[in-house]
Design a protein around this motif. Structure first.
Motif, PDB file in Angstrom:
ATOM      1  N   MET A  59       0.826  -1.206   0.000  1.00  0.00           N
ATOM      2  CA  MET A  59       0.000   0.000   0.000  1.00  0.00           C
ATOM      3  C   MET A  59       0.867   1.265   0.000  1.00  0.00           C
ATOM      4  O   MET A  59       0.447   2.319   0.463  1.00  0.00           O
ATOM      5  CB  MET A  59      -0.948   0.013   1.201  1.00  0.00           C
ATOM      6  N   GLU A  60       2.095   1.133  -0.506  1.00  0.00           N
ATOM      7  CA  GLU A  60       3.023   2.258  -0.504  1.00  0.00           C
ATOM      8  C   GLU A  60       2.621   3.251  -1.593  1.00  0.00           C
ATOM      9  O   GLU A  60       2.337   2.884  -2.724  1.00  0.00           O
ATOM     10  CB  GLU A  60       4.441   1.749  -0.762  1.00  0.00           C
ATOM     11  N   ARG A  61       2.635   4.523  -1.205  1.00  0.00           N
ATOM     12  CA  ARG A  61       2.190   5.565  -2.141  1.00  0.00           C
ATOM     13  C   ARG A  61       3.367   6.412  -2.601  1.00  0.00           C
ATOM     14  O   ARG A  61       4.217   6.796  -1.806  1.00  0.00           O
ATOM     15  CB  ARG A  61       1.134   6.451  -1.479  1.00  0.00           C
ATOM     16  N   PHE A  62       3.381   6.714  -3.918  1.00  0.00           N
ATOM     17  CA  PHE A  62       4.399   7.572  -4.508  1.00  0.00           C
ATOM     18  C   PHE A  62       3.703   8.725  -5.228  1.00  0.00           C
ATOM     19  O   PHE A  62       2.883   8.489  -6.122  1.00  0.00           O
ATOM     20  CB  PHE A  62       5.253   6.796  -5.514  1.00  0.00           C
ATOM     21  N   ASP A  63       4.005   9.930  -4.826  1.00  0.00           N
ATOM     22  CA  ASP A  63       3.519  11.122  -5.527  1.00  0.00           C
ATOM     23  C   ASP A  63       4.673  11.640  -6.378  1.00  0.00           C
ATOM     24  O   ASP A  63       5.656  12.179  -5.861  1.00  0.00           O
ATOM     25  CB  ASP A  63       3.053  12.186  -4.533  1.00  0.00           C
ATOM     26  N   ILE A  64       4.554  11.474  -7.683  1.00  0.00           N
ATOM     27  CA  ILE A  64       5.634  11.818  -8.609  1.00  0.00           C
ATOM     28  C   ILE A  64       5.120  12.796  -9.658  1.00  0.00           C
ATOM     29  O   ILE A  64       4.244  12.449 -10.456  1.00  0.00           O
ATOM     30  CB  ILE A  64       6.202  10.568  -9.304  1.00  0.00           C
ATOM     31  N   ARG A  65       5.614  14.014  -9.605  1.00  0.00           N
ATOM     32  CA  ARG A  65       5.268  15.032 -10.595  1.00  0.00           C
ATOM     33  C   ARG A  65       3.767  15.185 -10.769  1.00  0.00           C
ATOM     34  O   ARG A  65       3.242  15.284 -11.886  1.00  0.00           O
ATOM     35  CB  ARG A  65       5.943  14.724 -11.933  1.00  0.00           C
ATOM     36  N   GLY A  66       3.077  15.189  -9.645  1.00  0.00           N
ATOM     37  CA  GLY A  66       1.634  15.385  -9.659  1.00  0.00           C
ATOM     38  C   GLY A  66       0.818  14.126  -9.851  1.00  0.00           C
ATOM     39  O   GLY A  66      -0.413  14.154  -9.734  1.00  0.00           O
ATOM     40  N   ALA A  67       1.475  12.998 -10.161  1.00  0.00           N
ATOM     41  CA  ALA A  67       0.771  11.725 -10.340  1.00  0.00           C
ATOM     42  C   ALA A  67       0.763  10.950  -9.021  1.00  0.00           C
ATOM     43  O   ALA A  67       1.709  11.029  -8.241  1.00  0.00           O
ATOM     44  CB  ALA A  67       1.430  10.901 -11.423  1.00  0.00           C
ATOM     45  N   SER A  72      11.261   1.064 -16.462  1.00  0.00           N
ATOM     46  CA  SER A  72      11.510   2.502 -16.553  1.00  0.00           C
ATOM     47  C   SER A  72      10.479   3.164 -17.454  1.00  0.00           C
ATOM     48  O   SER A  72       9.919   4.217 -17.121  1.00  0.00           O
ATOM     49  CB  SER A  72      12.924   2.763 -17.087  1.00  0.00           C
ATOM     50  N   GLN A  73      10.208   2.543 -18.597  1.00  0.00           N
ATOM     51  CA  GLN A  73       9.203   3.072 -19.511  1.00  0.00           C
ATOM     52  C   GLN A  73       7.807   3.000 -18.888  1.00  0.00           C
ATOM     53  O   GLN A  73       6.975   3.904 -19.084  1.00  0.00           O
ATOM     54  CB  GLN A  73       9.223   2.281 -20.827  1.00  0.00           C
ATOM     55  N   LEU A  74       7.565   1.951 -18.116  1.00  0.00           N
ATOM     56  CA  LEU A  74       6.273   1.809 -17.446  1.00  0.00           C
ATOM     57  C   LEU A  74       6.029   2.970 -16.490  1.00  0.00           C
ATOM     58  O   LEU A  74       4.956   3.599 -16.512  1.00  0.00           O
ATOM     59  CB  LEU A  74       6.232   0.478 -16.683  1.00  0.00           C
ATOM     60  N   VAL A  75       7.007   3.259 -15.650  1.00  0.00           N
ATOM     61  CA  VAL A  75       6.836   4.341 -14.682  1.00  0.00           C
ATOM     62  C   VAL A  75       6.675   5.684 -15.395  1.00  0.00           C
ATOM     63  O   VAL A  75       5.834   6.512 -15.010  1.00  0.00           O
ATOM     64  CB  VAL A  75       8.020   4.384 -13.696  1.00  0.00           C
ATOM     65  N   LYS A  76       7.458   5.927 -16.451  1.00  0.00           N
ATOM     66  CA  LYS A  76       7.333   7.175 -17.212  1.00  0.00           C
ATOM     67  C   LYS A  76       5.930   7.331 -17.782  1.00  0.00           C
ATOM     68  O   LYS A  76       5.375   8.435 -17.817  1.00  0.00           O
ATOM     69  CB  LYS A  76       8.360   7.193 -18.350  1.00  0.00           C
ATOM     70  N   SER A  77       5.367   6.221 -18.232  1.00  0.00           N
ATOM     71  CA  SER A  77       4.011   6.256 -18.777  1.00  0.00           C
ATOM     72  C   SER A  77       2.978   6.535 -17.691  1.00  0.00           C
ATOM     73  O   SER A  77       2.052   7.338 -17.876  1.00  0.00           O
ATOM     74  CB  SER A  77       3.697   4.930 -19.469  1.00  0.00           C
ATOM     75  N   LEU A  78       3.155   5.898 -16.535  1.00  0.00           N
ATOM     76  CA  LEU A  78       2.156   6.013 -15.466  1.00  0.00           C
ATOM     77  C   LEU A  78       2.112   7.407 -14.862  1.00  0.00           C
ATOM     78  O   LEU A  78       1.049   7.872 -14.431  1.00  0.00           O
ATOM     79  CB  LEU A  78       2.441   4.978 -14.376  1.00  0.00           C
ATOM     80  N   ILE A  79       3.257   8.088 -14.793  1.00  0.00           N
ATOM     81  CA  ILE A  79       3.241   9.429 -14.183  1.00  0.00           C
ATOM     82  C   ILE A  79       2.634  10.471 -15.113  1.00  0.00           C
ATOM     83  O   ILE A  79       2.471  11.634 -14.720  1.00  0.00           O
ATOM     84  CB  ILE A  79       4.652   9.863 -13.724  1.00  0.00           C
ATOM     85  N   GLN A  80       2.268  10.053 -16.327  1.00  0.00           N
ATOM     86  CA  GLN A  80       1.535  10.946 -17.222  1.00  0.00           C
ATOM     87  C   GLN A  80       0.028  10.870 -17.000  1.00  0.00           C
ATOM     88  O   GLN A  80      -0.722  11.695 -17.523  1.00  0.00           O
ATOM     89  CB  GLN A  80       1.828  10.582 -18.689  1.00  0.00           C
ATOM     90  N   GLU A  81      -0.405   9.880 -16.214  1.00  0.00           N
ATOM     91  CA  GLU A  81      -1.841   9.696 -15.987  1.00  0.00           C
ATOM     92  C   GLU A  81      -2.388  10.788 -15.076  1.00  0.00           C
ATOM     93  O   GLU A  81      -1.738  11.203 -14.108  1.00  0.00           O
ATOM     94  CB  GLU A  81      -2.104   8.327 -15.357  1.00  0.00           C
ATOM     95  N   ASP A  82      -3.595  11.237 -15.380  1.00  0.00           N
ATOM     96  CA  ASP A  82      -4.255  12.235 -14.535  1.00  0.00           C
ATOM     97  C   ASP A  82      -5.231  11.605 -13.551  1.00  0.00           C
ATOM     98  O   ASP A  82      -5.998  12.284 -12.888  1.00  0.00           O
ATOM     99  CB  ASP A  82      -4.979  13.272 -15.400  1.00  0.00           C
ATOM    100  N   LYS A  83      -5.198  10.284 -13.465  1.00  0.00           N
ATOM    101  CA  LYS A  83      -6.050   9.533 -12.532  1.00  0.00           C
ATOM    102  C   LYS A  83      -5.160   8.741 -11.578  1.00  0.00           C
ATOM    103  O   LYS A  83      -4.013   8.444 -11.897  1.00  0.00           O
ATOM    104  CB  LYS A  83      -6.967   8.569 -13.294  1.00  0.00           C
TER     105      LYS A  83
END
Length: 461
Positions: free
Chosen positions: A319-327, A421-432
């Protein structure tokens, strides 16, 4: 007292080698959680017995919830002002536990702390308990998990029972709602303290198979007065009378259970103790009940222990949470059908749209057999209107994609991204909000990328 100088020298060399290996691995950016212990055990096979002597030790074992429960207990110990160390890196095999004791001891084998809080793998518990004379042993639950490694639940139960037979001085904290772990209190000389949940914890539950539908004693089917999840709840055998023991520590009421936390009322010794659990999910209510039982076994103030549940930090990947660049990314480790279904139970209470990510590996620490994904109620997840997209990754990403296809997810809403690495880059673009559900080695890989590229702590920190 040392029996002889050769033994003393052997122990000291073992500890020194362990410390040097750990330091070297950390300088190289590696965890150093297991290999240093293997080196120490090679030099002195019984070094753990020397290191653990005169240390008040709490051992936490079971299938699901060990790490999160340990982090809760850790906060309880810290708030009580107790001097302790813990294997928070998750190194829970004999070698990893040995490495932790060595890291927190002097070269002569004297521990620098009064208490040790040790998460023990359920298969390794029987070996660890040969050397560690625990004051408290807490068993979270017993579920089907990694059949290629653990076998059926009966085999896991037998392993834990052997470990308990070594722990002759321990108070046993057992889950009363689990007919398997609850049975461990039968026929032992130990003091037994049962804990449980006296009420259902979900309004609705995903469909799931029971890992223990039949009575351990007469093989008759259990009858349930209520079910919390899996095979946990108010079970009783109408044939022989075996039933859920009355818990001394119980969750009497679940007042709130949302996407941020749970608020409950504990019943202890006839008193009501309110608590806010600083994590969502009904299964974390059980983890909190385990922590409260351990506090009771250690004779700590229950009100202070309850307050600690609102302040602890979750274990890595749990249940660890990461707030990365607004995501907003939340990582939730999964490894078996029961745990995975509990994540889905949590998500069914989520009101806002979200992206779901599943990372499936089949390495030794994950379990080679991934057929368990077909026992998870992903159909319930796919039917949720809040689900906007599914992303799959990991060594067995294609298997995961196929599972979601058969669950009814349109293929144009299933994205495969194999590189972390590509997965995380993609996910931090999500607005949800994004919920990532990885198996163990996938979680380590993802956390490694997040730590290195986005400045978060490494998992062993």
């Amino acid at each position: 007292m040392w029996y002889n100088y050769p033994m003393m020298i052997r122990v000291m060399l073992s500890i020194l080698a362990c410390k040097l290996c750990r330091r070297a691995l950390r300088l190289l950016g590696r965890g150093g959680t297991d290999f240093p212990g293997r080196v120490a055990l090679k030099l002195c096979p019984n070094v753990l017995g020397v290191l653990a002597k005169n240390v008040t030790t709490v051992l936490v074992t079971g299938t699901n919830g060990k790490t999160t429960t340990s982090r809760m207990i850790e906060q309880v110990l810290a708030d009580a002002g107790i001097s302790y160390f813990a294997n928070k890196s998750g190194a829970n095999l004999l070698s990893g536990v040995t490495a932790e004791f060595a890291a927190h001891s002097t070269l002569t084998g004297k521990c620098k702390y009064d208490y040790a809080l040790i998460e023990a793998d359920e298969a390794a518990f029987k070996a660890i308990s040969r050397f560690v004379d625990a004051r408290v042993v807490a068993v979270t639950n017993v579920f089907r998990d990694q059949l290629d490694r653990y076998g059926e639940v009966s085999h896991t139960l037998d392993n834990i029972r052997i470990g308990i037979s070594h722990s002759k001085h321990a108070v046993l904290c057992l889950n009363a709602d689990d007919s398997l772990s609850g049975s461990l209190g039968e026929g032992v000389d130990n003091q037994v303290l049962y804990y449980g949940v006296d009420t259902p914890i979900y309004k609705t539950r995903v469909a799931e198979l029971s890992d223990a539908p039949y009575c351990l004693h007469c093989k008759h089917a259990y009858v349930y007065d209520y079910v919390t999840y899996g095979h946990l709840g108010g079970y009783r055998c109408p044939n022989c009378g075996y039933r859920r023991p009355t818990p001394q520590v119980s969750v009497a009421k679940v007042l709130v259970s949302d996407a941020q936390c749970s608020k409950v009322e504990f019943a202890l010794d006839g008193k009501t103790v309110p608590a806010t659990i600083n994590l969502p999910g009904g299964y974390n209510i059980y983890n909190a009940a385990t922590a409260m039982a351990v506090a009771q076994a250690l004779e700590l103030d229950p009100k202070q222990a309850a307050q600690s549940l609102g302040a602890f930090s979750c274990g890595f990947g749990r249940m660890e949470r990461f707030d990365i660049r607004g995501a907003s990314l939340r990582m939730i480790l999964i490894k078996n059908p029961a745990g995975c279904n509990q994540v889905l139970n949590f998500l069914t209470d989520t009101a806002e749209p979200f992206v779901f990510v599943a990372c499936l590996n089949d390495r030794a620490q994950d379990g080679k057999d991934v057929s368990w994904i077909w026992d998870v109620d992903f159909e319930r997840l796919v039917a949720m209107e809040q689900l906007t997209k599914i992303v799959v990754s990991g060594v067995r990403a294609d298997d995961m994609a196929m599972r979601f296809k058969y669950a009814g997810m349109p293929t144009d809403k299933i994205e495969v991204i194999r590189d972390y690495s590509q997965l995380v880059k993609s996910l931090i673009q999500e607005d949800k909000p994004v919920y990532i559900m990885p198996t163990y080695t996938a979680m380590l890989g993802l956390r490694g990328v997040i730590s290195k590229e986005y400045g978060f702590k490494a998992f062993w920190e």
